[in-house]
Design an enzyme around this catalytic site. Structure first.
Site, short mmCIF file in Angstrom:
data_model
loop_
_atom_site.label_atom_id
_atom_site.label_comp_id
_atom_site.label_asym_id
_atom_site.label_seq_id
_atom_site.Cartn_x
_atom_site.Cartn_y
_atom_site.Cartn_z
CE LYS A 178 2.01 9.12 11.72
NZ LYS A 178 1.39 10.16 10.86
CG ASP A 193 4.62 -0.66 13.03
OD1 ASP A 193 5.71 -0.69 13.64
OD2 ASP A 193 3.60 -0.17 13.52
CE LYS A 204 -4.23 -1.74 2.15
NZ LYS A 204 -5.21 -1.56 3.25
CD GLU A 205 2.22 3.00 4.34
OE1 GLU A 205 1.42 3.65 5.03
OE2 GLU A 205 3.15 2.33 4.83
CG ASP A 254 1.55 10.82 7.02
OD1 ASP A 254 1.80 10.44 8.18
OD2 ASP A 254 0.46 11.29 6.69
CG ASP A 313 -3.29 13.40 13.80
OD1 ASP A 313 -4.23 12.80 14.38
OD2 ASP A 313 -3.30 13.62 12.58
#
Length: 713
Positions: free
Chosen positions: A273, A143, A113-114, A297, A454
């Site tokens: 996160k 992670d 996904k990233e 990010d 956040d």
């Protein structure tokens, strides 16, 4: 001359007076109209029961919805009360050797996904910040504990030996290699016409292509299957890239680059996160312990190298530094379409609300693009040192003596070669059991009571007396990848349940306004004053006042009429779907029925999705839990409008039912793309015919049943 230079401010703050006057005048007029509306509603309750008729329940539901909307509107005026803008003067900062060090935290979890190449571009752009390189330390949290990500970090560090000197030598503005070498990037270097520069550019481009090819080859070899990502069950891995290569090709010391994959076990909470950031907070405290931290990010690359110096214009300002916790930059995105049908750029948030909060106590954290003062995350015990305080500090911060020692130190620089004891200490700090019986996530570090760490962390910092500032230079300092399909937009919205906490309450009044007046229209029950009633003007004014104020704000921030319509659409879609689910999800987690969950937003490029987004076509290949409510509400409004207008023509009571007719027509018009997705479009992004047929027929059956029951009653 030097003395006068020292007295010059590092930043200035300006109140936007014209906007302040417009906003406060609108508040006065709109709130007055709301007061008259409430008087009208309340007076109805004291009428003779015979005059009220039998429609008290729908009247109360609509009144309750108006109260909720007014409450949310009232809260939102805080953002408009004192809007400010800021200017900075980085040229007035101290010399480089007097600047404080900065640690950079980047988090990733899924190389599918990233994409690894995009993550490495973020890493490279942060290493290339216009800041003393020996004072930059970059930490990447993985992670997923993916071999692909670790391999990418190693190769990125090798490429950085060439990339960093090139950026420095030619004062490159965009220091993300992917963006710099893209065909869309304009080469605005001062050396653009130099043959030496062009030769070096081609040379470094060749090295970047080789770097890309190495990552792609490794990816193909590993096939990025389920075996390449060990989700939720793996030992800790820590690797310092600076162990073997310390200097770049210009013989300048490289920034520290550290890969960290914390220990994960299936039955040990990892806190998403926030947990990953707290691990980096502990590891960096022992290794570099910089007083300031930049959080990014994994897809949010540095679009301009000056952000650290801009942030220091606030953190080093003696007038505000003692209470300043963080400097927040806006989130900007490189792949926004002209009309941005999903409002992925979050225009209202970063061009209106954050500036408004900056005029008060400062914005809340936005998850990325902020420079945090390390000590602000340590609570009230950070300054307690000495052996006499060791036991209470261990109960607060955990059992690591090295970490506790770091609380009274600043800017250490440690390499792991030959230091087995320190390496063991680091593995202790990233173990999944380290935080047990400590205050991590409660009073220390990023907080755990929400998947939007956040917002909660920033809010509590403000409650504890800290302040923040919002810095928005003309050139975006950071650029990320915006979501370009409806499913990801709505999934993302389910965890952003924060005006900032009350914003999702829109789902309650919107569901009411999208159903109750329409059902009453179907049965000839008026819920609003007739056209000849003086109160009709009040309802009309409130409706037009809200729309026109939103339109004005869109125009003032560079938007268009089309953009305004798209914001209305996506707001309605989100409010009736993901905000509802987000509220339910939060409630179930609070009472212990459901565990917290976090789905990373898909950052991988999809050409088909991107093409639909760029051509202003909604991608309706979303989960049915999002599509079905849209279809149901649209069906209710169309059926009730058609039947209601037919009934009004027969009965001749247009004056009583006009507002309800206009409301149904407005909802249908705003949701025209849904109609288009069912009836007109033939591409892959259309709404599934089977889903549409089943949802529409089921809704029409329930409407018929409802009408039949009322007739018999």
């Amino acid at each position: 001359m030097e003395a006068s230079q020292e007295t010059l401010p590092l930043n200035t703050c300006h109140v936007q007076k014209p906007l302040l006057i417009i906003n406060r005048l609108h508040m006065l007029l709109h709130s007055t109209a709301l007061g008259v509306l409430f008087y009208y509603r309340v007076s109805f309750l004291f009428q003779n029961p015979e005059n009220r008729g039998s429609h008290l329940l729908p009247w109360l539901l609509v009144f309750a919805s108006e109260i909720i909307l007014s409450f949310i509107w009232f809260l939102g005026q805080a953002y408009r009360w004192r809007t400010v803008s800021r200017c900075v003067f980085p040229e007035r900062l101290p010399e480089d050797d007097k600047l404080p060090a900065v640690d950079v935290f980047i988090c990733t979890a899924d190389p599918i996904k990233e994409p690894t190449l995009d993550v490495m571009n973020t890493v490279l752009s942060s290493m290339a910040l216009d800041y003393p390189q020996e004072k930059l330390h970059v930490y990447l949290s993985d992670d997923g504990c993916s071999p692909m990500t670790l391999y990418g970090v190693r190769k990125a560090f090798e490429f950085a030996r060439w990339w960093l000197p090139f950026c420095r030598r030619y004062r490159i503005k965009n220091r993300c290699p992917k963006a710099y070498f893209s065909s869309l990037e304009i080469d605005d270097s001062d050396f653009a016409r130099s043959s030496v520069y062009m030769e070096d550019k081609q040379k470094i481009k060749g090295k970047y292509e080789a770097f890309k090819e190495e990552i792609q080859t490794f990816q193909q070899d590993k096939a990025l299957s389920k075996y390449s990502v060990t989700v939720g069950d793996h030992s800790s891995v820590i690797e310092v890239m600076q162990e073997n290569i310390i200097y770049d090709v210009d013989n300048v010391k490289m920034p520290l680059l550290v890969y960290v994959s914390r220990e994960r076990k299936p039955f040990s909470p990892h806190h998403f996160k926030a947990g990953a950031l707290n691990v980096l907070l502990r590891v960096s405290a022992v290794m570099s312990n910089s007083p300031y931290i930049l959080v990014l990010d994994c897809d949010m690359f540095c679009n301009d190298p000056t952000s650290a110096r801009y942030a220091m214009c606030f953190h080093l300002d003696p007038k505000i530094s003692s209470t300043l916790a963080f400097v927040q930059f806006p989130q900007k995105f490189h792949n926004i379409s002209k009309n941005d049908i999903y409002d992925s750029q979050l225009r209202s948030l970063f061009t209106l609300q954050w500036q408004g909060m900056d005029g008060l106590k400062g914005p809340v954290l936005s998850g990325t693009g902020f420079y945090m003062k390390r000590i602000s995350l340590y609570g009230n015990h950070a300054n307690e040192g000495g052996k006499s305080h060791l036991l209470p500090l261990q109960e607060y911060f955990g059992s690591s003596n090295e970490f506790i020692k770091s609380l009274t130190q600043n800017d250490t620089s440690v390499l792991l070669s030959g230091q087995n004891s320190l390496l063991e200490e680091l593995h202790l700090l990233v173990s999944c059991r380290y935080e047990i019986d400590t205050k991590w996530g409660q009073h220390v570090g990023f907080l755990y009571d929400s998947v939007v760490e956040d917002f909660l962390t920033g809010f509590i910092l403000h409650c504890n007396g800290w302040t923040s500032v919002f810095c928005e230079p003309s050139r975006p300092q950071f650029l990320g990848t915006a979501t370009t399909n409806l499913n990801d937009v709505l999934i993302q919205g389910t965890r952003w349940y924060s005006e900032l906490t009350y914003f999702p309450l829109y789902c309650l009044p919107l569901w009411c306004f999208a159903t109750i007046p329409q059902l009453c229209l179907l049965n000839g029950i008026p819920l609003y004053p007739k056209v000849s009633d003086p109160y009709f003007i009040i309802f009309l004014f409130i409706f037009l006042s809200s729309l026109s104020k939103h339109l004005l704000e869109v125009f003032l921030t560079g938007g268009t009429l089309h953009k305004w319509i798209n914001e209305q659409r996506i707001w309605m879609m989100k409010s009736t779907t993901c905000h509802l689910y987000g509220c339910l999800d939060a409630l179930l987690k609070k009472i212990g029925i459901r565990e917290a969950s976090f789905l990373p937003t898909n950052k991988a490029e999809d050409h088909e999705q991107t093409l639909l987004y760029q051509t202003d076509k909604y991608d309706f290949r979303a989960s049915n839990i999002f599509i079905v409510p849209m279809l149901a509400l649209l069906t209710i409004n169309i059926c009730c409008l058609v039947a209601g207008v037919y009934r009004v023509i027969l009965m001749g009571d247009w004056g009583k039912m006009l507002i309800q007719i206009v409301l149904a027509g407005f909802i249908i018009t705003v949701n025209y793309p849904v109609i288009e997705g069912v009836v007109i479009r033939k591409d892959k992004g259309r709404i599934s015919q089977s889903v549409a047929i089943h949802a529409i027929l089921a809704t029409m059956f329930l409407l018929a049943f409802y009408k039949l029951v009322l007739v018999n009653v």
